[in-house]
Design a protein around this motif. Structure first.
Motif, PDB file in Angstrom:
ATOM      1  N   VAL A  84     -32.937-118.380  85.186  1.00 17.55           N
ATOM      2  CA  VAL A  84     -33.053-119.761  84.714  1.00 17.55           C
ATOM      3  C   VAL A  84     -34.448-120.037  84.127  1.00 17.55           C
ATOM      4  CG1 VAL A  84     -33.043-122.147  85.531  1.00 17.55           C
ATOM      5  CG2 VAL A  84     -31.323-120.576  86.353  1.00 17.55           C
ATOM      6  N   GLN A 175     -25.616-137.305  78.756  1.00 18.38           N
ATOM      7  CA  GLN A 175     -25.079-135.948  78.870  1.00 18.38           C
ATOM      8  C   GLN A 175     -25.281-135.143  77.584  1.00 18.38           C
ATOM      9  OE1 GLN A 175     -20.842-135.302  80.169  1.00 18.38           O
ATOM     10  NE2 GLN A 175     -20.960-134.007  78.349  1.00 18.38           N
ATOM     11  N   PRO A 262     -27.385-132.024  82.170  1.00 15.46           N
ATOM     12  CA  PRO A 262     -26.325-131.172  82.708  1.00 15.46           C
ATOM     13  C   PRO A 262     -26.724-129.693  82.628  1.00 15.46           C
ATOM     14  CG  PRO A 262     -25.747-131.999  80.540  1.00 15.46           C
ATOM     15  CD  PRO A 262     -27.023-132.663  80.917  1.00 15.46           C
ATOM     16  N   LEU A 263     -26.200-128.947  83.585  1.00 12.62           N
ATOM     17  CA  LEU A 263     -26.581-127.546  83.757  1.00 12.62           C
ATOM     18  C   LEU A 263     -28.090-127.489  83.999  1.00 12.62           C
ATOM     19  CD1 LEU A 263     -24.409-125.494  83.790  1.00 12.62           C
ATOM     20  CD2 LEU A 263     -25.043-124.744  81.513  1.00 12.62           C
ATOM     21  N   PHE A 264     -28.852-126.779  83.150  1.00  7.81           N
ATOM     22  CA  PHE A 264     -30.310-126.758  83.315  1.00  7.81           C
ATOM     23  C   PHE A 264     -30.960-127.345  82.063  1.00  7.81           C
ATOM     24  CE2 PHE A 264     -28.679-123.361  85.988  1.00  7.81           C
ATOM     25  CZ  PHE A 264     -29.271-123.673  87.199  1.00  7.81           C
ATOM     26  N   ASP A 265     -30.220-128.188  81.342  1.00  9.14           N
ATOM     27  CA  ASP A 265     -30.680-128.663  80.037  1.00  9.14           C
ATOM     28  C   ASP A 265     -31.954-129.485  80.092  1.00  9.14           C
ATOM     29  OD1 ASP A 265     -28.566-127.373  79.073  1.00  9.14           O
ATOM     30  OD2 ASP A 265     -27.481-129.096  78.297  1.00  9.14           O
ATOM     31  N   TYR A 274     -39.319-128.606  92.824  1.00  5.54           N
ATOM     32  CA  TYR A 274     -38.794-129.608  93.767  1.00  5.54           C
ATOM     33  C   TYR A 274     -37.390-129.211  94.246  1.00  5.54           C
ATOM     34  CZ  TYR A 274     -36.603-133.892  95.409  1.00  5.54           C
ATOM     35  OH  TYR A 274     -35.900-134.807  96.159  1.00  5.54           O
ATOM     36  N   ALA A 279     -33.984-129.069  97.743  1.00 10.93           N
ATOM     37  CA  ALA A 279     -32.519-129.037  97.678  1.00 10.93           C
ATOM     38  C   ALA A 279     -32.011-127.724  98.269  1.00 10.93           C
ATOM     39  CB  ALA A 279     -32.040-129.204  96.239  1.00 10.93           C
TER      40      ALA A 279
ATOM     41  N   ASP B  93     -27.708-132.214 101.148  1.00  6.64           N
ATOM     42  CA  ASP B  93     -29.118-131.826 101.012  1.00  6.64           C
ATOM     43  C   ASP B  93     -30.042-132.931 101.504  1.00  6.64           C
ATOM     44  OD1 ASP B  93     -28.194-129.576  99.843  1.00  6.64           O
ATOM     45  OD2 ASP B  93     -28.589-130.218  97.791  1.00  6.64           O
ATOM     46  N   LYS B 436     -22.576-124.778  89.257  1.00  9.63           N
ATOM     47  CA  LYS B 436     -23.236-124.720  87.935  1.00  9.63           C
ATOM     48  C   LYS B 436     -22.383-123.941  86.937  1.00  9.63           C
ATOM     49  CE  LYS B 436     -27.315-126.812  88.402  1.00  9.63           C
ATOM     50  NZ  LYS B 436     -27.679-127.979  87.577  1.00  9.63           N
ATOM     51  N   GLN B 439     -19.674-126.153  85.740  1.00  4.54           N
ATOM     52  CA  GLN B 439     -20.277-127.110  84.797  1.00  4.54           C
ATOM     53  C   GLN B 439     -20.469-126.454  83.421  1.00  4.54           C
ATOM     54  OE1 GLN B 439     -24.221-128.532  85.901  1.00  4.54           O
ATOM     55  NE2 GLN B 439     -23.535-130.626  85.577  1.00  4.54           N
ATOM     56  N   LEU B 443     -18.549-127.727  80.065  1.00  3.86           N
ATOM     57  CA  LEU B 443     -19.339-128.258  78.954  1.00  3.86           C
ATOM     58  C   LEU B 443     -19.251-127.380  77.710  1.00  3.86           C
ATOM     59  CD1 LEU B 443     -22.538-129.392  80.876  1.00  3.86           C
ATOM     60  CD2 LEU B 443     -20.960-130.892  79.665  1.00  3.86           C
ATOM     61  N   TRP B 454     -23.743-114.676  84.625  1.00  4.54           N
ATOM     62  CA  TRP B 454     -24.921-115.456  85.016  1.00  4.54           C
ATOM     63  C   TRP B 454     -24.955-115.650  86.543  1.00  4.54           C
ATOM     64  CZ3 TRP B 454     -24.926-120.261  87.486  1.00  4.54           C
ATOM     65  CH2 TRP B 454     -26.196-120.777  87.705  1.00  4.54           C
ATOM     66  N   GLN B 458     -27.951-114.579  88.988  1.00  2.00           N
ATOM     67  CA  GLN B 458     -28.618-115.607  89.794  1.00  2.00           C
ATOM     68  C   GLN B 458     -28.471-115.314  91.285  1.00  2.00           C
ATOM     69  OE1 GLN B 458     -30.292-118.599  88.350  1.00  2.00           O
ATOM     70  NE2 GLN B 458     -31.150-118.315  90.380  1.00  2.00           N
TER      71      GLN B 458
END
Lengths: 321, 470
Positions: A84, A175, A262-265, A274, A279, B93, B436, B439, B443, B454, B458
């Motif tokens: 990522v 989005q 959305p996602l890692f955008d 963080y 999380a 969380d 993810k 998602q 999308l 992926w 990951q």
């Protein structure tokens, strides 16, 4: 009893003077220390200690058990291998550069509008206060206002506007354009900082320069280009460095508006740290990511100080010499 | 100067008195025990879930009344007062983070009510008490004897019990009867649908086709909704496609690439190809989802039994407000999640909630007693009926209130098809990555194959040697 000579009197007077000087120096040092101590303690407590703790934590594998188990460079190696990270790094660059441009550029524009073009001080102050309102609004409320404004349903304000103007179907703005939204939202709130600094600087430019320029027939654009901008070089440098560092480490509006998705955008490095820490409960990995930010921040500061000629600014005035 | 000094000393004296006054509280217990006076013990309870699930904590409040009578009979001079906070906003969380950080400073609720999927985190971190001794020896163990064995399994970590089962559930697929009627379905056909699903005659593919037909005819805004946030539903779908997610013997997460690709193809189909689900489903707001569902704008909804109660308690419908159960029976049906392919076995998932006791609580015996009493059939039946959850014991199922409940009686057969998630502290990492990937395909950012690659990369980075790739 030894005879009192002129030389011994002088020596005694010198010794007294030296003692007096020493006492004076000690007194000065104590005075300076007493003035500086509270700030020094605060800097150590709130800046140095957290950085040291983060640095130590970065070499640990602390997870949800909250135990210190040192893992050497494992966390940093993981960062390099994390699939990522390239996207997160690119997002960080885009976010910092473009938001900083809005913060400084738009802040400058607002300052020129309210401190140069609007001659009436009260009117200028009124508009500056208006632009400061988001600053006074709690972050959550500010983010909620954006969310309501950009709501993807037919009830969203922007969708209502586009529907009435162009008969457009409801659009999911956040989005589909997460980076643009967070850059714009951060840019709008950040511009007020530059506006305050720059308008104060514009007000401190001696009026004679403007009058002389007008007598010479300079137009507004020329005055801005040849008088205001050169005078504002140092405030611009300060605002640019300050905003760059702030943006590198801030994520609250991104967290509230898109949570990095959305996602890692719209995931930036500070938010990534963080998320990893709070999380996923990977506190060690999160701290390592934060350490990368500290290093990047320090390098950018040095680079910018060099670019803006910080040393030249700090040198004593040649006129004074 | 003397006057100033006098005032200063007087202030110090008064402050010292105040401090010593505070100090007396610490010794209050022993003094009270000796004198036979009543000692008030505060037990704090933190529960989470939908707004309809607050009985998770209010049952403890009720149990305290019963416990106080027992304590009085035993001449125990302690009396319990319960402070309850029910969190229906954040996810796991946030709930866990709040407790972990509070626990570090010796605080945090005495009793926690959360999903069993968190047991491993709390047990491994030493945050909660191991309860085997109390369950064996406590005088209150009798209230726990009848709890279903499979629920006890969900409360264990590494063979030891760290929690007490609080409820059970299933995750049915809801369908709108009114929409099916408009599509020309007879009452008989509608009523037969759950049975057809149970027999494997109606698969996920049939469901997508039906949803597409309803949407194409303009009867609904969308054909299928699923939850927008990370949760057990996505794991259930992997299992529906025959996937393996955890290896108990090796204690490792399993990435079953073939099954996950099939699962992701399903999500791609509903969001991108058949377009019966919004591509931004994972960014949707819960409230909007519930509103669309109760107003009949969606044909299928991957919900949970608790939603049945939630729609009767929360006014999501813009005209009707809170729904009556009669309206719901008339217009909404429910069934198992259809098999991935025709002839296959349908599925559902239960994520039992559990009571856990803070390992730093000053009153473990009282906290345990409260959780045990709250597990009595009469209390558990109230929670089950009020919140749309299933009984934790046969005794609860025999309670008149429970037996009379038409909805709960009609979903109990689903327990035969239910699965649970593994109790491992690695679990959150797997579910986070799976979510993810869903998602990404919805999308249209990745194909199912790219998303699985992926995921592999990951998970390798996140789990290291704790991962098996199939």
């Amino acid at each position: 009893m030894a005879p009192v000579t002129e030389r011994s009197v002088m020596l005694e007077r010198d010794a007294q003077l030296e003692e007096k000087n020493l006492f004076q120096k000690l007194k000065d040092t104590c005075q300076a220390a007493s003035f500086l101590a509270p700030f020094l303690i605060m800097i150590i407590l709130f800046f140095a200690v957290p950085v040291i703790l983060t640095a130590v934590l970065a070499f640990s594998g602390m997870d949800f058990k909250l135990q210190w188990n040192f893992v050497g460079l494992d966390n940093f190696i993981r960062i390099l291998k994390d699939p990522v990270i390239p996207q997160v790094a690119a997002n960080t660059l885009v976010y910092v550069v473009f938001t900083c441009i809005i913060n400084v550029g738009f802040g400058f524009l607002l300052a020129v509008m309210t401190a140069y073009f609007i001659k009436n001080e009260s009117v200028g102050l009124f508009f500056r206060t208006l632009w400061l309102l988001p600053r006074m609004t709690p972050s959550v409320v500010y983010a909620l206002l954006w969310i309501w404004f950009l709501e993807p349903t037919e009830n969203g304000m922007l969708n209502i506007i586009f529907k009435s103007l162009f008969d457009m179907q409801p659009h999911n703005w956040i989005q589909d354009n997460p980076m643009k939204v967070i850059i714009f939202a951060n840019g709008m709130i950040g511009a007020s900082f530059g506006m305050i600094v720059f308008s104060a600087a514009i007000k401190s430019i001696p009026e004679d320069y403007f009058r002389a320029a007008m007598v010479d027939g300079a137009n507004d654009f020329q005055i801005i280009k040849n008088i205001i901008i050169p005078f504002l070089k140092w405030p611009i440098m300060f605002a640019t460095i300050w905003q760059t560092l702030s943006l590198l480490t801030s994520y609250e509006y991104i967290l509230l508006l898109t949570d990095g998705g959305p996602l890692f955008d719209s995931e930036v490095l500070s938010l990534f740290a963080y998320h990893k820490a709070f999380a996923n409960f990977e506190f060690g990995y999160g701290a390592a990511s934060a350490m990368v930010l500290v290093i990047i921040g320090a390098l950018i500061t040095l680079l910018m100080l060099k670019l803006f000629g910080y040393e030249r600014m700090m040198n004593p005035s040649k006129l004074g010499n | 100067m003397r006057k100033v000094m006098g005032v200063f000393l007087a202030c110090i004296f008064i402050f010292s008195l105040m401090l010593s006054g505070c100090g007396e509280n610490a010794g209050e217990k022993s003094a009270l025990e000796g004198s036979g006076e009543i000692e008030k013990v505060i037990i704090s309870v933190e529960s989470k879930g939908s707004p309809a699930d607050s009985t998770r904590g209010t049952n403890i409040v009720e149990a305290a009344k019963e416990l106080n009578k027992i304590l009085e009979e035993k001449n125990d001079n302690r009396r319990v007062e319960v402070i309850h906070n029910h969190d229906s906003t954040g996810g796991d969380d946030d709930f866990n983070k709040k407790f972990f950080l509070a626990w570090q400073s010796g605080k945090g609720a005495d009793i926690l009510v959360t999903g069993h999927n968190n047991v491993a985190l709390y047990a491994e971190g030493g945050y909660v008490l191991q309860l085997d001794d109390l369950i064996t020896n406590s005088e209150f163990k009798k209230y726990l004897d009848e709890i279903y064995p499979n629920l006890w399994e969900a409360a264990k970590y590494n063979g030891k019990t760290y929690a007490i089962p609080q409820d059970a559930e299933t995750r049915p697929i809801y369908f709108r009867k009114d929409v099916l009627r408009k599509m020309g379905w007879t009452e008989e056909q509608i009523n037969e649908l759950p049975e057809k699903i149970e027999n494997g005659e109606f698969s996920l593919q049939d469901m997508v086709a039906l949803a597409k037909e309803a949407k194409d005819k303009g009867l609904v805004k969308w054909g299928i909704y699923h939850r927008p946030t990370n949760g057990a539903f996505f794991t259930m779908m992997v299992k529906d496609f025959g996937g393996k997610v955890y290896d108990d013997k090796e204690e490792k997460i399993v990435l079953d690439k073939k099954a996950v690709i099939e699962t992701l193809k399903f999500f791609k189909d509903i969001a991108r190809d058949s377009k019966v689900t919004p591509s931004g489903m994972t960014a949707a707001e819960w409230k909007g989802i519930h509103k669309d569902w109760v107003e009949g704008k969606v044909l299928f909804w991957f919900g949970g039994t608790w939603h049945w109660a939630e729609y009767q308690k929360v006014p999501y419908h813009s005209e009707l407000g809170k729904l009556s159960e009669e309206y719901m029976f008339d217009n909404m049906g429910y069934a198992l999640t259809p098999a991935a392919k025709k002839g296959g076995e349908p599925i559902t998932l239960t994520q039992p909630y559990v009571y856990m006791i803070n390992s730093k609580t000053k009153h473990p015996d009282l906290a345990f007693a409260l959780a045990a009493i709250a597990s009595k059939p009469e209390y558990n039946a109230v929670h089950a009926v009020e919140s749309g959850h299933l009984a934790i014991s046969p005794a609860t199922a025999k309670q008149p209130k429970y037996e009379e409940n038409r909805f709960l009686a009609s979903v109990s057969y689903m327990l035969d098809y239910t699965i649970t998630q593994p109790n491992t502290s690695l679990w959150n990492k797997y579910t986070g990555v799976l979510y993810k990937a869903v998602q990404a395909v919805e999308l249209g950012r990745q194909t199912p194959e790219e998303a699985v690659n992926w995921m592999e990369e990951q998970l390798k980075n996140d789990l290291g040697d704790k991962l098996i790739i199939m």
